[in-house]
Write an enzyme that holds these catalytic residues in place. Structure first.
Site, PDB file in Angstrom:
ATOM      1  N   HIS A 141       0.858  -1.182   0.000  1.00 26.46           N
ATOM      2  CA  HIS A 141       0.000   0.000   0.000  1.00 26.46           C
ATOM      3  C   HIS A 141       0.895   1.233   0.000  1.00 26.46           C
ATOM      4  O   HIS A 141       2.096   1.136  -0.247  1.00 26.46           O
ATOM      5  CB  HIS A 141      -0.921  -0.014   1.217  1.00 26.46           C
ATOM      6  CG  HIS A 141      -1.900  -1.148   1.172  1.00 26.46           C
ATOM      7  ND1 HIS A 141      -2.837  -1.282   0.176  1.00 26.46           N
ATOM      8  CD2 HIS A 141      -2.091  -2.199   2.003  1.00 26.46           C
ATOM      9  CE1 HIS A 141      -3.559  -2.369   0.397  1.00 26.46           C
ATOM     10  NE2 HIS A 141      -3.120  -2.947   1.503  1.00 26.46           N
ATOM     11  N   THR A 142       0.283   2.380   0.356  1.00 29.58           N
ATOM     12  CA  THR A 142       1.025   3.643   0.362  1.00 29.58           C
ATOM     13  C   THR A 142       2.348   3.525   1.131  1.00 29.58           C
ATOM     14  O   THR A 142       2.361   3.116   2.284  1.00 29.58           O
ATOM     15  CB  THR A 142       0.173   4.739   1.030  1.00 29.58           C
ATOM     16  OG1 THR A 142      -1.147   4.645   0.526  1.00 29.58           O
ATOM     17  CG2 THR A 142       0.735   6.106   0.735  1.00 29.58           C
ATOM     18  N   GLN A 143       3.445   3.895   0.472  1.00 28.93           N
ATOM     19  CA  GLN A 143       4.750   3.881   1.127  1.00 28.93           C
ATOM     20  C   GLN A 143       5.177   5.278   1.534  1.00 28.93           C
ATOM     21  O   GLN A 143       6.041   5.459   2.373  1.00 28.93           O
ATOM     22  CB  GLN A 143       5.806   3.301   0.183  1.00 28.93           C
ATOM     23  CG  GLN A 143       5.497   1.903  -0.281  1.00 28.93           C
ATOM     24  CD  GLN A 143       5.648   0.893   0.823  1.00 28.93           C
ATOM     25  OE1 GLN A 143       6.688   0.800   1.463  1.00 28.93           O
ATOM     26  NE2 GLN A 143       4.596   0.137   1.079  1.00 28.93           N
TER      27      GLN A 143
END
Lengths: 289, 261
Positions: free
Chosen positions: B33-35
């Site tokens: 997911h969002t890093q």
């Protein structure tokens, strides 16, 4: 009814040879026993009013509201089977919310009426379900202001494309009534339930199509009509429930809200006075005879 | 046998051999997911005063080091008693804004219930943030929830991308946590001192912090939004220009850059 014994009223979605759907007609009968509900489309807003019949002295007065809010700017009042009405409202709220999810803006009243009309109509098509035992009045104010898209954080470019048209008008008050068949029309004034005939003839006298009636006048007329339509002989007790929606510059700022207590009580006082006045006139006429 | 938590739920090495992590891998590797955030807003600063809370955030959304959007409103009014300030990813902020919008619509179906207050909203948002971080899919924000609690007392608390919550009479997110917080603590060191702070003092204090942040935070700008929440309602100004600010002193600085003397 002539249909008794012919068998065409036993299943939903079955036509009789003369082209009637008896289950839908029976649903209309269920509506005709409900408390009177009306909606008035005024110049600067919508008024919804309901004759809420008190079925037990053990119920708290003013509680158990029957006129429901959908999104922020729409209200639904219905007459007929109460649980059907609540399911109708629940579906309308889901429609409004899924519209917002998709378009990031509130659903126009006309689109909600259209979707709810289709939904109700679907319940006349299948033998596994029965039609809605309600006629619902949907009132809404579509914002006349330039609304931000949900979640919008900035204004975007001040110039350039966008397709905005100068001077284009949009928004305003909208009123629809949906019947158990799924049929719906837009109305200037709508009435359903027990007292609908009296209410309709009173609504016609208001010349609503001229668009001159203001919201505050509408509130007073709505209260008066509910009081006139109430049948003292058959139902003793009732509560008047009233909500309104004004323009974004009006008293409710485009939202669907209860009519404030003071205004409602004032409207009720005037309504009772108007009724008493009528009675006195009649008595006077009798005396003269 | 290994009782350490790291070994929980896994086959025992002494029986099955070393754990083969490849079992959980798809061709593209593990789900990710969002890093990191993409378009971001910088600090939000807020302080309590005796009748309410003041909160401010500038109107910039940066794309990395690029000052990409200059009219972004990062203070969102929820109702007449709550304002939420968003630091961090702007698209996640927009998601949360829509979430709060739908929450508000549902809350107002009934006209008889009390409206949600700042404390309720903080609890709700903290749970949303914690749920998302537990899904390894965090909302990349640091939120300040400012307003009044159920007893109409000033309320200020934060929730961050990990679901951590914290409350204090003064709060700041991002760079402001380093630069603005010490300044505000000079005036409002603890809960007891809040009652001695007027609205004017608090607004002045927060405006001073916005100025310090503009001077020292390279991801900030001189146009900002400021809101005060009191019993009288929310006063939100989304277009405030930083005052008494000047870069004239920069010419006096010697020792680096392109000067010749």
């Amino acid at each position: 009814m002539t249909s008794i014994g012919t068998g065409y009223d036993l299943s939903n979605s079955v036509f009789s040879p003369d082209g009637r759907n008896f289950q839908v007609e029976y649903a209309v009968k269920a509506v005709e026993n409900g408390g009177t509900a009306i909606g008035i489309r005024c110049k600067d807003g919508i008024v919804l009013a309901l004759e809420k019949l008190v079925t037990s002295k053990l119920l708290k007065s003013g509680a158990n509201k029957r006129i429901a809010t959908v999104d922020r700017n729409m209200g639904i009042v219905s007459s007929g089977l109460l649980p059907d009405g609540r399911h109708f409202v629940s579906r309308a709220r889901d429609e409004a919310s899924s519209w917002r999810n998709l378009y990031k803006a509130p659903i126009p009243t006309s689109s909600l009426a259209d979707r709810m009309g289709s939904y109700v109509q679907a319940y006349t098509l299948y033998s596994s379900v029965r039609p809605f035992g309600v006629t619902a009045i949907i009132g809404g104010w579509d914002s006349e202001a330039e609304l931000p898209v949900d979640g919008q954080v900035g204004a975007g470019p001040g110039v350039g494309s966008g397709g905005k048209k100068d001077g284009a008008k949009h928004g305003g008050p909208y009123l629809y009534m949906i019947e158990p068949s799924g049929l719906y029309w837009g109305y200037y004034g709508a009435a359903t339930g027990k007292g609908r005939q009296i209410a309709k003839s009173e609504l016609e006298k208001l010349n609503l199509s001229e668009g001159e009636l203001t919201l505050e006048e509408g509130v007073k007329e709505a209260a008066r009509i509910i009081y006139i339509a109430h049948d003292d002989n058959k139902d003793k007790e009732f509560e008047l429930e009233m909500t309104w929606i004004s323009s974004t510059t009006g008293p409710t700022k485009g939202r669907h809200e209860d009519v404030p207590k003071e205004l409602r009580e004032e409207a009720e006082r005037l309504a009772k006075k108007a009724l008493e006045g009528d009675d006195e006139d009649e008595e006077e006429e009798k005396m003269q005879e | 046998m290994n009782h350490l938590p790291q070994a929980w739920g896994r086959p025992r090495d002494d029986i099955y051999g070393a754990y083969d992590h490849a079992h959980f891998q798809t061709a593209a590797g593990p789900n990710q997911h969002t890093q990191s955030p993409i378009v971001t807003g910088t600090s939000v600063v807020a302080a309590k005063f005796k009748d309410g809370v003041v909160i401010a955030a500038d109107n910039l959304a940066s794309y990395g080091s690029l000052a990409r959007f200059t009219d972004v409103k990062r203070l969102r009014k929820f109702n007449e008693t709550v304002v939420v300030g968003f630091g961090g990813d702007v698209s996640d902020m927009q998601y949360l804004d829509r979430l709060l919008n739908s929450l508000d619509i549902r809350e107002n179906y009934s006209s008889t219930d009390d409206p949600l207050n700042a404390k309720n909203l903080h609890t709700y948002l903290a749970k949303v943030m914690y749920k998302r971080r537990s899904d390894f899919n965090p909302l990349w924000n640091h939120l300040l929830i400012a307003g009044l609690d159920g007893e109409s007392k000033p309320f200020l608390a934060s929730a961050d991308l990990l679901g951590t919550t914290f409350s204090s009479p003064t709060l700041a997110t991002g760079f402001g946590a380093h630069l603005a917080q010490p300044i505000m603590r000079r005036t409002i060191p603890d809960e007891n001192s809040v009652k001695d702070v007027s609205k004017e003092d608090a607004v002045k204090l927060v405006k001073e912090c916005m100025k310090v942040l503009f001077y020292r935070d390279a991801r900030s700008m001189d146009k900002y939004s400021i809101a005060t929440i009191t019993k009288e309602g929310v006063e939100l100004d989304e277009n405030v220009q930083l005052e008494n600010q000047s870069w004239a002193f920069a010419e006096q600085i010697r020792g680096y850059g392109t000067q010749t003397a």
